[in-house]
Design a protein around this motif. Structure first.
Motif, PDB file in Angstrom:
ATOM      1  N   THR A   1       0.854  -1.190   0.000  1.00 18.99           N
ATOM      2  CA  THR A   1       0.000   0.000   0.000  1.00 18.99           C
ATOM      3  C   THR A   1       0.892   1.244   0.000  1.00 18.99           C
ATOM      4  O   THR A   1       2.049   1.195   0.418  1.00 18.99           O
ATOM      5  CB  THR A   1      -0.925   0.015   1.227  1.00 18.99           C
ATOM      6  OG1 THR A   1      -0.138  -0.117   2.422  1.00 18.99           O
ATOM      7  CG2 THR A   1      -1.924  -1.135   1.165  1.00 18.99           C
TER       8      THR A   1
ATOM      9  N   SER B   1      -8.619   3.162  -3.775  1.00 22.58           N
ATOM     10  CA  SER B   1      -7.785   1.987  -3.478  1.00 22.58           C
ATOM     11  C   SER B   1      -6.451   2.442  -2.920  1.00 22.58           C
ATOM     12  O   SER B   1      -5.821   3.358  -3.455  1.00 22.58           O
ATOM     13  CB  SER B   1      -7.561   1.148  -4.743  1.00 22.58           C
ATOM     14  OG  SER B   1      -6.694   0.056  -4.465  1.00 22.58           O
TER      15      SER B   1
ATOM     16  N   TYR C   1      -3.927   0.280  -2.646  1.00 26.97           N
ATOM     17  CA  TYR C   1      -2.907  -0.610  -3.172  1.00 26.97           C
ATOM     18  C   TYR C   1      -2.023   0.088  -4.203  1.00 26.97           C
ATOM     19  O   TYR C   1      -2.510   0.861  -5.035  1.00 26.97           O
ATOM     20  CB  TYR C   1      -3.543  -1.847  -3.802  1.00 26.97           C
ATOM     21  CG  TYR C   1      -4.146  -2.789  -2.789  1.00 26.97           C
ATOM     22  CD1 TYR C   1      -3.321  -3.550  -1.958  1.00 26.97           C
ATOM     23  CD2 TYR C   1      -5.521  -2.917  -2.646  1.00 26.97           C
ATOM     24  CE1 TYR C   1      -3.862  -4.422  -1.022  1.00 26.97           C
ATOM     25  CE2 TYR C   1      -6.067  -3.785  -1.708  1.00 26.97           C
ATOM     26  CZ  TYR C   1      -5.230  -4.531  -0.892  1.00 26.97           C
ATOM     27  OH  TYR C   1      -5.766  -5.378   0.033  1.00 26.97           O
TER      28      TYR C   1
ATOM     29  N   PRO D   1      -3.058  -2.056  -7.820  1.00 26.31           N
ATOM     30  CA  PRO D   1      -4.430  -2.541  -7.651  1.00 26.31           C
ATOM     31  C   PRO D   1      -4.923  -3.361  -8.837  1.00 26.31           C
ATOM     32  O   PRO D   1      -4.459  -3.205  -9.972  1.00 26.31           O
ATOM     33  CB  PRO D   1      -5.231  -1.246  -7.522  1.00 26.31           C
ATOM     34  CG  PRO D   1      -4.452  -0.253  -8.330  1.00 26.31           C
ATOM     35  CD  PRO D   1      -3.015  -0.615  -8.121  1.00 26.31           C
TER      36      PRO D   1
ATOM     37  N   GLY E   1     -10.040  -2.523  -7.892  1.00 24.74           N
ATOM     38  CA  GLY E   1      -9.534  -1.807  -6.724  1.00 24.74           C
ATOM     39  C   GLY E   1      -8.919  -2.653  -5.637  1.00 24.74           C
ATOM     40  O   GLY E   1      -8.236  -2.122  -4.770  1.00 24.74           O
TER      41      GLY E   1
END
Length: 408
Positions: free
Chosen positions: A254, A299, A301, A304, A308
């Motif tokens: 992330t 999102s 990430y 992603p 998402g």
């Protein structure tokens, strides 16, 4: 009149030991007719109440000793005998608990042991895949060794590590059921003195199957082919190559874990295989890759999926497969001859560090987030060599790009 058993005290119980031969050893403790302390050959102790229900001799598990005290066992025994006196079968309710239900209760009871939700899902997934289809609807009180073998034997020699973990998890579920009074007797999933008599030792049949890796000679060509392709999975695979990280660590990354200004990616402990925070130095190439990525609204990430969430492992594998298929003969592991896979990139990195450079072995192992040194050595080591590792990863990136990748 049958002779009543002498009432044993808590002190007396501590002196009770298995005689060392035969099966389970039962000792009448007195106070309530039929109440016994059962001692297995392994030393495990539990309470049993022997009763007659509708003309049949039965036994009811009252829990393990000393978790259930002598006083509590006598109280539970009296309660069950009152039910029988009133025409109620106390085993009827216990028989309704099946393996699937016991598994759920075991998971709830063991929540504190799981480091994160991922480990709980892994624990459940193994049982759901292999045990529940065969044992799920069976009453835990009816499961015996033959039933456990029906689950384990089909995968014991082909998926030995999985089967070994599965056996331990079945044992844990049935242990919970025994302590809860839902079954009695030995645990049919126990290994020592039980399944070890009918199944080969895992170490004798388990064969380490390494992930197919790129050869060092093919690494630069493969990296060139990779960079010609578009897509989020492709960029994630490129990041895997540049950082030598596990694909799961990259897929779960992330933005709050990454500091592009400092060139640092800090993976929290709950996402690491070893359960310890891992710092990854980001080279200029890795930072440039990250800064060029589009951000998906809603999102967190870094890489992603289209909707998402996190990319799947199959997304990276499919990308690698397409690169293999596009090349005549593909990119094959020089040892096994099998097509290289994403996780094999870590082996390629390790081969490069060992064969093409003179970087210390422990530095390469740290880059791979492997445990290095003894417990004492790790306790006294204060540095994770982050800046030295940064130079090593820069040399690795140069090698992937077609350079010589020598020590900088």
């Amino acid at each position: 009149m049958p002779r009543k058993a002498k009432e044993l005290s808590a002190v007396d119980l501590r002196r009770v030991a298995h005689p060392g031969f035969g099966g389970n050893y039962n000792v009448a403790v007195g106070g309530v007719d039929g109440l016994q302390l059962q001692v297995t050959p392994t030393g495990a102790r539990s309470w049993l109440l022997r009763v007659t229900i509708k003309g049949k001799r039965r036994q009811i598990g009252l829990g393990s000793y000393p978790d259930v005290t002598l006083a509590q066992a006598r109280e539970r025994a009296r309660g069950f005998k009152d039910q029988i006196w009133n025409g109620i079968d106390p085993l009827a309710e216990k028989r309704r608990l099946n393996f699937a239900q016991a598994m759920e209760k075991t998971l709830d009871a063991r929540m504190a042991e799981f480091r994160n939700e991922k480990h709980k899902k892994q624990w459940r997934s193994t049982l759901d895949t292999y045990a529940v289809p065969l044992l799920g609807k069976m009453a835990v009180s009816d499961i015996d060794v033959s039933d456990v073998l029906r689950v384990l034997e089909p995968i014991w020699t082909t998926k030995t590590e999985t089967a070994s973990r599965l056996r331990g998890r079945i044992e844990a579920v049935l242990s919970w059921a025994t302590v809860g009074g839902h079954r009695t007797g030995d645990n049919p999933a126990r290994w020592r003195g039980n399944l070890d008599a009918v199944l080969p030792k895992p170490g004798k049949v388990a064969k380490v199957r390494h992930n197919p890796a790129l050869s060092l000679a093919d690494a630069a060509d493969w990296f060139t082919d990779l960079r010609k392709r578009d897509g989020m999975a492709t960029r994630a695979l490129e990041f895997v190559a540049l950082t030598a990280a596990r694909s799961g660590e990259v897929r779960g990354a992330t933005w709050d874990e990454i500091d592009t200004e400092a060139g640092l990616w800090i993976i929290p402990a709950d996402r690491m295989k070893a359960g310890k925070e891992h710092r990854v130095p980001l080279t200029a190439e890795a930072v440039a890759l990250l800064e060029a990525l589009p951000r998906m609204q809603g999102s967190d990430y870094v890489f992603p999926a289209a909707r998402g969430g996190a990319l799947s492992d199959m997304a990276l594998s499919a990308c690698m497969k397409r690169i293999n298929e596009a090349r005549d003969g593909g990119y094959l592991d020089p040892r096994s001859g099998r097509p290289a896979v994403p996780h094999g990139l870590r082996s390629t990195f390790r081969d490069w560090a060992a064969e093409r450079t003179d970087y210390p072995r422990e530095m390469a192992e740290m880059a791979l987030a492997h445990t290095v040194g003894s417990t004492v050595e790790r306790a006294y080591r204060r540095s994770d060599m982050i800046e030295k590792r940064r130079k090593m990863m820069a040399a690795w990136g140069e090698f992937l790009g077609g350079g010589d990748g020598v020590n900088k």
